[in-house]
Every structure is written in C-alpha cells, then in structure tokens.
Design a protein around this motif. Structure first.
Motif, short mmCIF file in Angstrom:
data_model
loop_
_atom_site.label_atom_id
_atom_site.label_comp_id
_atom_site.label_asym_id
_atom_site.label_seq_id
_atom_site.Cartn_x
_atom_site.Cartn_y
_atom_site.Cartn_z
N TRP B 117 19.82 24.00 -34.78
CA TRP B 117 18.60 24.03 -35.59
C TRP B 117 17.46 23.30 -34.88
O TRP B 117 16.35 23.25 -35.39
CB TRP B 117 18.84 23.34 -36.95
N MET B 118 17.76 22.67 -33.78
CA MET B 118 16.78 21.81 -33.12
C MET B 118 16.09 22.56 -31.97
O MET B 118 16.65 23.53 -31.44
CB MET B 118 17.48 20.55 -32.59
N PRO B 119 14.90 22.10 -31.57
CA PRO B 119 14.14 22.85 -30.56
C PRO B 119 14.60 22.57 -29.14
O PRO B 119 13.86 22.05 -28.32
CB PRO B 119 12.70 22.36 -30.80
N HIS B 120 15.87 22.93 -28.84
CA HIS B 120 16.38 22.53 -27.52
C HIS B 120 15.74 23.31 -26.38
O HIS B 120 15.65 22.81 -25.28
CB HIS B 120 17.91 22.56 -27.46
N GLU B 121 15.26 24.54 -26.67
CA GLU B 121 14.60 25.26 -25.57
C GLU B 121 13.28 24.55 -25.19
O GLU B 121 12.96 24.44 -24.01
CB GLU B 121 14.36 26.73 -25.93
N ALA B 122 12.56 24.08 -26.20
CA ALA B 122 11.34 23.32 -25.91
C ALA B 122 11.67 22.03 -25.16
O ALA B 122 10.93 21.59 -24.27
CB ALA B 122 10.59 23.01 -27.20
N MET B 123 12.80 21.41 -25.52
CA MET B 123 13.25 20.21 -24.80
C MET B 123 13.54 20.53 -23.34
O MET B 123 13.17 19.78 -22.43
CB MET B 123 14.53 19.68 -25.45
N ARG B 124 14.25 21.64 -23.12
CA ARG B 124 14.57 22.02 -21.73
C ARG B 124 13.29 22.23 -20.92
O ARG B 124 13.18 21.77 -19.78
CB ARG B 124 15.38 23.33 -21.73
N LYS B 125 12.34 22.89 -21.56
CA LYS B 125 11.07 23.15 -20.87
C LYS B 125 10.38 21.80 -20.58
O LYS B 125 9.85 21.58 -19.49
CB LYS B 125 10.19 24.03 -21.76
N GLY B 355 3.21 21.10 -27.69
CA GLY B 355 3.44 22.48 -27.27
C GLY B 355 3.20 23.43 -28.44
O GLY B 355 3.40 23.04 -29.60
N GLY B 356 2.79 24.65 -28.13
CA GLY B 356 2.47 25.61 -29.19
C GLY B 356 3.66 25.90 -30.10
O GLY B 356 3.48 26.23 -31.28
N GLY B 357 4.88 25.74 -29.57
CA GLY B 357 6.05 26.17 -30.34
C GLY B 357 6.46 25.23 -31.48
O GLY B 357 7.25 25.62 -32.34
#
Lengths: 459, 459
Positions: B117-125, B355-357
C-alpha cells in the motif's frame, strides 16, 4: 539550636518540590490532611507553610490555600541565556556552531571529516542497490533491536577485536549519542554522579546536563585517566564512567593495558558501570586495549557509530552490553522513538561496510591522516602551538598555546572570520584547558584557517 | 500519635532515597554529620537509621556504617517481569509483538499499512536520484533543526491547513515518538501529571512511563475528549495533554469544532500545554479542526511524521511550536542525539512528498481505505463485533465485542496462530476497554486473521 518540627516539615516539603512530587502551580496539601499525614498539629503545618511562603517557595492565594510557586523549576534549560562570552565555554558551543555553520565556513573545530574524505562513491552504489531492494525494506519498521544484517556485520567486527557477543548483546540506535542517552535513561536518576574525562568529549557533558546529574572530571593522562584521581572520585559513589578508549577525544591519547586493567579492578570493587565509546575504532591503525574486551561486556557497555569513517548523514549507532540491559534498553527505545534506526539506513551501512572497498578506504584514510597530522603540527609550530601528544591515528590534535593565551577568546575572534575553532574549555569540566585547543587536521587545508588563527592570536 | 523527630527524619531520608539524592549502595551520611546538619541529637539519627534498616531501606555493614540498599531503585524498568497474562495489558505489548513479529505473522493489531500500500516505486526513484546528489548530502550532518528542504515542504503543507509558521517554529526529529519524547524532556519532571485520552495511543503511555509521570486518562467521546471529565482532571494541575485530533487513535473519531474551542479555553485558563499528534493528517479525506491551527502554536505543540503514508523505514518526525521552545528542544536533541534525522532520509522524503505522484498516492489510499473499512466491518458483523464509530478516514476500526468477551484473552489465543491483535486495554489507562479491540483494516485480507479471531472467540 535544635531543629523544630516546623524545620523538618519544611525540609520534607522542599524535598517534594525539588523532585517535583509537588510541581509549580500545584496546590499544597490541605493543612488538616497534611497535619494528619505527618502526625503533627495543624498549627505546625501553618507555620511551615507561612515560612515557605516567606521564602517564596510557595505562595498563598486569598481564600484558596497555598500553591507551589512557578519560579521553582522552569522548563529544563540546558544553556545559559547569557552573552556570547558565556556561551564560549558552553558544551553546546562547538556542536551548534559547527552543525549550523554559515555557508563557506572553515571548521577546524568540528568533529568530522570533509565530504571528499568520505566513501561517497560506495554510498552512491549502496543507494542504487537499495533502490532495487524489496518493498518491505523501503517502507516497514525494523525489528526492535534493528536490522539483523547490520547487527551480524557488527558482531563479526567485534569478534575480530576478540569480543565475543551474540545478537542478544547488541542493539542498534539512531546514533552513538542516542546510544549513550538510552543508557543514561536506564541507569541514572537526577542527582546521580557520573565520571568523565577532563579533558573529554563536550557532548558527554551536554547530554549529562539533560539528565540533571553531577559530573566529575577525572584528569586524563597520555595513557588514560589518572588513577589516583579516579580512585579519589569513587568516594562520591558515581554510577557511571564515560570514556573513549581508542583515540581519546580530544587528546588522541591511547589507554595503556596497565591502566585499563586497574581501572576495571577499581570499577568492580565499587560496582561502577563503564560506558566505552568506540566511535573512533576504524581510525586506529593498530588496535589498542579496550575495556569492553577485557571485561567481556559485564560491567562495560560499548557504544559506537559510523559517522567518522562512513557517513554522518546516515544516522546509526549501537550498544553492546549485558543481555538483560539490552532488553530493557530496547523497551526504552521503543517507548521513546518507536524503534531504532531506519532499515534504509542500516541496509545502506551494511552494504558499504561489507563491500570490498571499505577496508581500502580505511587504509587510505590512515595514510592521509598520518600526513595531515604531521603537516598541521608543522604548520602550527611557528605560532608557538604544540601538540600535547602525537596521536597514533585519527584526525584530532590537542594542542597547547603559548602562555597567557585564552583559546576561548581566540575562538570568538576567529568566528568573525567565519572560522570555527574548538577551544579547550568546552572539553574541560574543571575549565582548566584555557591554553588548549582541539584541531581537526582534515579541516585545516583552507588557508583562511591559519590566517584567522594567526590574526586572532596577534589581537 | 504525634510524629516524633525520628519519624520526620526517616521521611527526609526516604524522600532523598526516592529521588536518588542517595542512591543504591551509597553510604549514608555519618551519624554525627547528619545530626549536626538536621539539628537533632545523634541518638535520633541512630534510631532513624536503625528503623530504616529494619524496613530494609538501608543496611548496616559491620564497622563501616549504613548503606542504601540496592533493592530500593533498580534500573528503570518499564515493563513488569510478569507472566504473559500481565503483559497482556502492557502498553508495550502491541509494539514489541508487531515490531518483532514471527515470519509469516498476520498483524491486524499493528499500526501501519502493508508494504504494497506504500509508495515504494516513488521511494525507489527517490533513492536513484539521491545516488546522484552531492557528497555533502550523503556524508555530512544536517543543520541542527534538520534539512531546510523538508522544513520548507512542511511549512507549505501547514499553510494549506491555515497554520502559518516560519522556519524558527519547526524542527525535524528522528520520529514522531522522539518528537514527543523531546517535548516531555523539556516540559516534564518526574511526578508531574499528564492527561491522555482513554482510549488513546498506547505508546504515549509507554513513553510517559519512561518519564516517570502520573498519567490520567480522559474518556474520549465520538467528538473529542469528554469536557466535564477533562475539566475535573484539571484540578490535578496537569502539565500536558497529549492527543491525536485527526483520526484519533484508536477510535478514528474526529474532534468537533465546539470541543476544540472549549478545550483550548480550558487549557488557557489552567496554563496547560497541549501536544497534538498529527501523524494521521494525510489519511483524512476532508480536513477537520486542529488545536494547533486554532491556537496558532501558542500553547499547542504540533508533532507528526511520515510513517503512515510514505515510509516507516525512513525515520523522520517534526515538532512545530513556539520559537523559544523549539530553540531549547534543538539543544536537547543535539545533546541527546547529536542532531536530527539523516539528510539522506529527509532528502528522500522531500523528494517523494514534492513529487507529482504523492497526491495521487494519497487519493488512491483514501479510496482503498474506504473500501477496506466497509469490507472489514461487514466481515466482523457475523461475529457480533461492531464498530464503535465509522471513521471518516484512516485504517483503524475500534470495535466492540459481545458482552462477556475479554479481548485480552482473545489476543493471547490468536498469538498461538501467529495472528497479532491489539486488545482494547492496551489503549486504556483505566483498563476499561476489555470488550474493545482496534483493527487495522488493511491487515485483515489474509483469511488467517478472520479464522484465528473466530477460533479464539469460540474458545
């Protein structure tokens, strides 16, 4: 004159106010109830209240009884409100000035390496690897003792130092300072006595001030604490002794095996607990005696971190000690920080520590530091500034200035040129290091450092 | 019977031992010296010592005087050593069980979202971007108040909530819990009284236990604290009230504007400071009243963090409050942790937040959470478990069980099936929530959660 019952009642009440069983603004117990409780007559209570009111400790409000005065205990204040002059010998001076330095500041007073001495390429690589790790590492809490990967890595390093320990003896914390803070919370109460080195790391004193304990400085010799002074200080029944054994801060001195052994024997005889801060371990070219190793984590707690050789940005420290203490410290850390350091931080540190490049980085650091220590000593000599001892490693030189110098004045003057120095007395509980200063040899290459120093000394 | 001088002397000594002016193992003052100091006869001191020794408070060593017994004050112990039954209602129960869960555990009792449920893709970026940042960010300390980038980002968010503040009103901390801990260190002393909600977040009580203060629970209604009970509790001259206003933990209730206003008026009249924990702010679909906003950061300190919607792995919290308090809190944080959260952490958080996301992630969370709250309420209904209120947002449902249920027993039984639940009494200072339980609706999708619950209820 013999103490009256009123005197003794006043003492009971002063004690209660001092330990805040009765806090500022609290209503005092009703006269009748307190008289019954203390088995004295109401008139004795009235007299005690009247006299405490005359002293300003409590005050009467018309028709509603007595209240503890608000002036008794203000919010905890760690620093005097005074002028820059009084801030001069404040243990916070160096940390606040160096953390919040102006842009372009030169910082021979700070306690860390310049960024270009640090393994930032390994950090970059670690971050790229971390970007590929599983979602749980990136978004979940760590176990309460901290990441097992980093704990295993530390236990392996301890084994190389002949310190055998298992995961139950080790927890990760948010920083080495926080490691010490948790220990103090577990073992100290306000009013306790704690021994530190004189000179010694200034933030130990700042931290102990937050714990409202009495600090006694033990003179530090070139081979460790002065044992006669240490033994004399034991008469004050201290609870803790806090020290750096390897590359002592600020002197860079090394504990001798003889003093280490006798220190532990004294500690055992007086049931003293020792905190050994091993923050500088990786800066030692050759290992030196460690209290934690000799003692086997019985009455010694070992703390450390990674800020000196890896990164001060990635915050992480550790505590190694008796398993039952570690368990209690973990509860304290959960209560006060909800868990230890970030898994993102600990994975990153483990990545760099276990990467092939770390040992090479350390070897290169030793080589550069040896050169820098020599160069800075040579650079300071013409000013009449001489190292008190020549450390075997690390980035500090603890130096003596010509007679009549007050290094506090010099540091104040150098601040005007945006050069941040670390005057001796910030390290000295007894304020006896007026002629000393700690230099970080890695922060002296900018010519402004030497210029500002020479200018301040000439003034 | 009237108190004798001996009685009063004993009281003075007990008080000194209680506040550790005399610590375990300390030698008691010599009889002659103490008699002189207290203006009593030596025989009175001898009698007081003998009676304290009979009580076990102090003990005589042959030929060397009296010593404070070691049993008086062991190292700070936050948890009773007792059986699992007593640990049941321990405020540490949920945190320790959930942080150190067994592999494969199902955790409807925990306080965070599953990693997917967490924004891990944004974290990776963010991590990949961080890998390209300058060396100073990767290896240096942050300023003492924490990264300005993240502070500015927070101040912008505050402005959207109509809370105007400048950088001097804000500092970053290692976590929201640590934010509260620093405030308690600044403003509280052992023995002070603190108000919390009943039910309320269990770790507030765990933390307050570490500060050795008295905790008074104020019943929490569907619109905020019960004002009559709150007002009555003010008679105990509390120093602090600690609460969550938005999506109250554990109930999910929302503070009404009327109660918020009256609460602040009462606080002003009684010089009470309020800590408003705003950890759940981003989980609110529509903003609700905030004490910090109404009060304008005068007597309200606002704390928060990023663990609920961004990452619990990247540790960071904040405190917003009066500039003079923030300055003192910064000193405290330097002394006890040497600076705030990692620049690596704060840059990463700022990257994801700006970030926009992130707004899209939050909108998506609101949608999924609304569905999950409904689904879990429907799933629990056949077991006779009903939500006390239907929260407007967030991931908690505070539920009532059928009459005669002890949710502590149920949680113990479910543990055997590796299902970790949060029984009501861990949230209740008065232990009056035996029939309640807090469910994290995002951690209920594994069928073992429902199975273990049904099984434990049938037992």
């Amino acid at each position: 004159m013999a103490a009256t019952k009123t005197d003794m009642l006043m003492q009971v009440l002063r004690d209660r106010i001092a330990r805040r069983a009765l806090g500022p603004g609290d209503r005092m117990p009703s006269i009748r109830r307190f008289a019954e409780q203390m088995k004295v007559s109401p008139s004795t209570v009235v007299e005690a209240y009247d006299r405490l009111a005359a002293e300003g400790v409590i005050s009467a409000k018309r028709g509603s009884g007595f209240y503890v005065s608000n002036s008794n205990l203000p919010p905890m204040k760690l620093t005097p409100a005074g002028s820059p002059q009084t801030r001069n010998v404040d243990p916070f001076w160096v940390s606040r000035q160096s953390l919040d330095a102006q842009p372009g500041a030169v910082q021979p007073g700070c306690g860390w390496l310049p960024e270009d001495w640090m393994p930032h390429e390994a950090m970059r690589k670690g971050l790229r690897t971390l970007a590929k790790s599983d979602a749980a590492t990136l978004t979940n809490y760590a176990p309460a003792r901290g990441s097992l990967v980093l704990r295993r890595c530390l236990l392996g390093r301890f084994a190389e130092e002949s310190l055998s320990a298992t995961p139950e003896h080790l927890m990760l914390t948010a920083s080495a300072s926080q490691a010490l803070d948790l220990i103090c919370r577990l073992l100290l109460r306000p009013g306790d006595t704690v021994l530190v080195d004189d000179p010694g790391y200034f933030n130990f004193r700042a931290l102990l001030r937050a714990h409202q304990v009495n600090v006694i400085g033990v003179p530090y010799t070139r081979e460790g604490p002065d044992l006669a002074a240490f033994e004399a200080a034991l008469a004050g029944a201290p609870r803790l002794y806090i020290t750096n054994s390897a590359l002592h801060n600020p002197t860079g001195a090394t504990l001798s095996p003889q003093i280490a052994h006798r220190l532990l024997a004294l500690a055992a005889a007086h049931e003293l607990t020792i905190v050994e801060d091993d923050t500088f371990v990786d800066l030692e070219p050759e290992p030196s005696p460690r209290l934690a190793v000799l003692d086997g984590l019985n009455r010694v707690l070992k703390i450390g971190g990674f800020s000196k050789t890896l990164s001060a940005s990635v915050r992480c420290g550790y505590i190694a000690g008796r398993a039952d203490w570690i368990e209690a410290l973990v509860d304290l850390q959960v209560a006060t920080s909800f868990g230890g350091p970030s898994p993102v931080a600990t994975e990153l540190l483990a990545h760099v520590l276990t990467g092939g490049g770390y040992r090479k980085h350390i070897a290169e650091l030793h080589r550069r530091l040896a050169g820098a220590r020599k160069a800075v000593a040579a650079q300071l000599a013409p000013l009449g500034i001489t190292p008190w001892t020549l450390p075997r490693g690390g980035f500090y030189l603890w130096c003596r200035f010509p007679e009549g110098t007050d290094t506090g004045d010099i540091a104040q003057r150098a601040m005007e040129d945006n050069v941040m120095l670390a005057p001796g007395n910030v390290f000295s509980p007894s304020q006896s290091a007026t002629r000393f200063m700690r230099f970080n040899v890695t922060q002296m290459s900018d010519p402004r450092a030497h210029e500002a120093l020479a200018k301040a000394m000439a003034a």
